[in-house]
Design a protein around this motif. Sequence first.
Motif, short mmCIF file in Angstrom:
data_model
loop_
_atom_site.label_atom_id
_atom_site.label_comp_id
_atom_site.label_asym_id
_atom_site.label_seq_id
_atom_site.Cartn_x
_atom_site.Cartn_y
_atom_site.Cartn_z
N THR A 1 10.72 -0.06 5.37
CA THR A 1 10.56 -1.11 4.36
C THR A 1 10.34 -0.49 2.98
O THR A 1 9.61 0.49 2.83
CB THR A 1 9.38 -2.02 4.72
OG1 THR A 1 8.27 -1.22 5.15
CG2 THR A 1 9.75 -2.98 5.83
N PRO B 1 3.00 4.33 1.11
CA PRO B 1 3.91 4.40 2.26
C PRO B 1 3.31 5.20 3.42
O PRO B 1 2.57 6.16 3.21
CB PRO B 1 5.15 5.12 1.70
CG PRO B 1 5.07 4.92 0.23
CD PRO B 1 3.61 4.89 -0.11
N VAL B 2 3.65 4.77 4.63
CA VAL B 2 3.35 5.55 5.83
C VAL B 2 4.59 6.38 6.16
O VAL B 2 5.69 6.08 5.70
CB VAL B 2 2.96 4.65 7.01
CG1 VAL B 2 1.76 3.78 6.65
CG2 VAL B 2 4.13 3.78 7.44
N ARG C 1 -3.66 3.61 9.93
CA ARG C 1 -3.82 3.00 11.26
C ARG C 1 -3.33 3.94 12.36
O ARG C 1 -2.84 3.51 13.40
CB ARG C 1 -3.06 1.67 11.30
CG ARG C 1 -3.79 0.58 10.49
CD ARG C 1 -2.86 -0.43 9.91
NE ARG C 1 -2.03 0.12 8.86
CZ ARG C 1 -2.42 0.29 7.59
NH1 ARG C 1 -3.64 -0.02 7.22
NH2 ARG C 1 -1.58 0.80 6.69
N SER D 1 9.87 7.05 5.27
CA SER D 1 8.65 6.36 4.86
C SER D 1 8.85 4.86 4.94
O SER D 1 9.98 4.35 4.88
CB SER D 1 8.26 6.76 3.43
OG SER D 1 9.28 6.40 2.52
N VAL E 1 -1.69 -6.34 8.80
CA VAL E 1 -0.75 -5.37 8.22
C VAL E 1 0.58 -5.41 8.97
O VAL E 1 0.60 -5.31 10.21
CB VAL E 1 -1.32 -3.94 8.28
CG1 VAL E 1 -0.39 -2.96 7.56
CG2 VAL E 1 -2.73 -3.88 7.67
N TYR E 2 1.68 -5.54 8.20
CA TYR E 2 3.01 -5.31 8.76
C TYR E 2 3.42 -3.90 8.36
O TYR E 2 3.45 -3.56 7.18
CB TYR E 2 4.03 -6.32 8.22
CG TYR E 2 5.44 -6.03 8.72
CD1 TYR E 2 5.86 -6.47 9.97
CD2 TYR E 2 6.33 -5.27 7.97
CE1 TYR E 2 7.13 -6.19 10.45
CE2 TYR E 2 7.60 -4.97 8.44
CZ TYR E 2 7.99 -5.44 9.67
OH TYR E 2 9.25 -5.13 10.15
N GLU E 3 3.75 -3.09 9.38
CA GLU E 3 4.01 -1.68 9.13
C GLU E 3 5.04 -1.15 10.12
O GLU E 3 4.81 -1.13 11.33
CB GLU E 3 2.69 -0.91 9.27
CG GLU E 3 2.77 0.59 9.08
CD GLU E 3 1.39 1.22 9.13
OE1 GLU E 3 0.57 0.96 8.22
OE2 GLU E 3 1.10 1.94 10.11
N PRO F 1 3.82 -0.51 3.76
CA PRO F 1 3.16 -1.59 4.50
C PRO F 1 2.94 -2.83 3.62
O PRO F 1 2.74 -2.71 2.40
CB PRO F 1 1.81 -0.98 4.90
CG PRO F 1 1.90 0.48 4.59
CD PRO F 1 2.91 0.61 3.50
N SER G 1 -0.53 7.46 8.89
CA SER G 1 -0.88 6.09 8.50
C SER G 1 -2.39 5.92 8.59
O SER G 1 -3.04 6.54 9.44
CB SER G 1 -0.20 5.08 9.44
OG SER G 1 -0.80 3.81 9.36
N VAL H 1 0.22 -5.86 3.30
CA VAL H 1 -1.16 -6.03 3.75
C VAL H 1 -1.72 -7.36 3.24
O VAL H 1 -1.60 -7.69 2.05
CB VAL H 1 -2.05 -4.87 3.24
CG1 VAL H 1 -3.49 -5.05 3.72
CG2 VAL H 1 -1.49 -3.53 3.71
N ARG I 1 0.84 -1.19 0.00
CA ARG I 1 0.00 0.00 0.00
C ARG I 1 0.88 1.24 0.00
O ARG I 1 2.11 1.16 0.03
CB ARG I 1 -0.91 -0.01 1.24
CG ARG I 1 -1.91 -1.16 1.25
CD ARG I 1 -3.05 -0.93 0.29
NE ARG I 1 -3.94 -2.09 0.22
CZ ARG I 1 -4.91 -2.34 1.09
NH1 ARG I 1 -5.12 -1.51 2.12
NH2 ARG I 1 -5.68 -3.40 0.95
#
Length: 250
Positions: free
Chosen positions: A156, A85-86, A203, A105, A120-122, A108, A201, A110, A83
């Motif tokens: 990431t 970037p956060v 989240r 940044s 989600v890995y973030e 994630p 994010s 998902v 997705r």
Amino acid sequence: MNGNRAVSDVIGFVIVFSLVAATVGIVSVTGIGILQDARDAEQVNNAERAFDVLADNMADIHQEGAPSRSTEIKLDSARLEVRAPVEINVTGVDPSGTNPNVSYSAVPIVYEGRGDTAIVYEAGAVFRDSPQGGIVSEKPPFRFADGEVIIPIIQTQQMGNATSVSGGTIRVRAEQAVREPLAEFVQREAAYDALIVNVTSPRYRLWKRYLEEDADATCTVTRPETVQCRIDDPKRLAVTRTLINFEFEI
């Protein structure tokens, strides 16, 4: 008389047969729905466990210095995708007014199945997210204890062209690209009055809850999908960043 009895028997048989058929139909329809819901829930639970393994493998890279790790995730009818970037920004509140800051940044990873729950890995954390709310399944690798503030920023970044994959078993291969302390934020005796952490994010509410509970931070939502948290009077400080490249292997 016998004719009336025969008619009654036929009517009784029709009524009983209709009731049985209707009951079987209702049980079949509702039973299939219940079984489908149970299967979907179990798939999400399996995905959550797989993402916990993914987080552990990523931790081997950013904490232990492992050069690479691979994680297998079974998708079946679900999909795995990246997705937007956060963003994580850290600013030091310096008495001199210089207020140094860094911003990185993180892309994630998902997992989405048939239902409305996503895993989600973030930035080092694992979230179980849904429109009704969510939980922090695996906390980010931050540390807040006895005045010590340690914030490893896990940056990431995707390699390759596959941004969305589905079906079968997918391997997420990750490798370390950069691992470094951020000089202005590594202090045995912190020179800052406070540290401000901004996370942008989808989240953000889960990040807000985590930082308020674990860092005893004062957090506010400053703009859509951005939470700003202030951690007062840090005694010791270490902010690092690790760039991890990853790709989906089919």
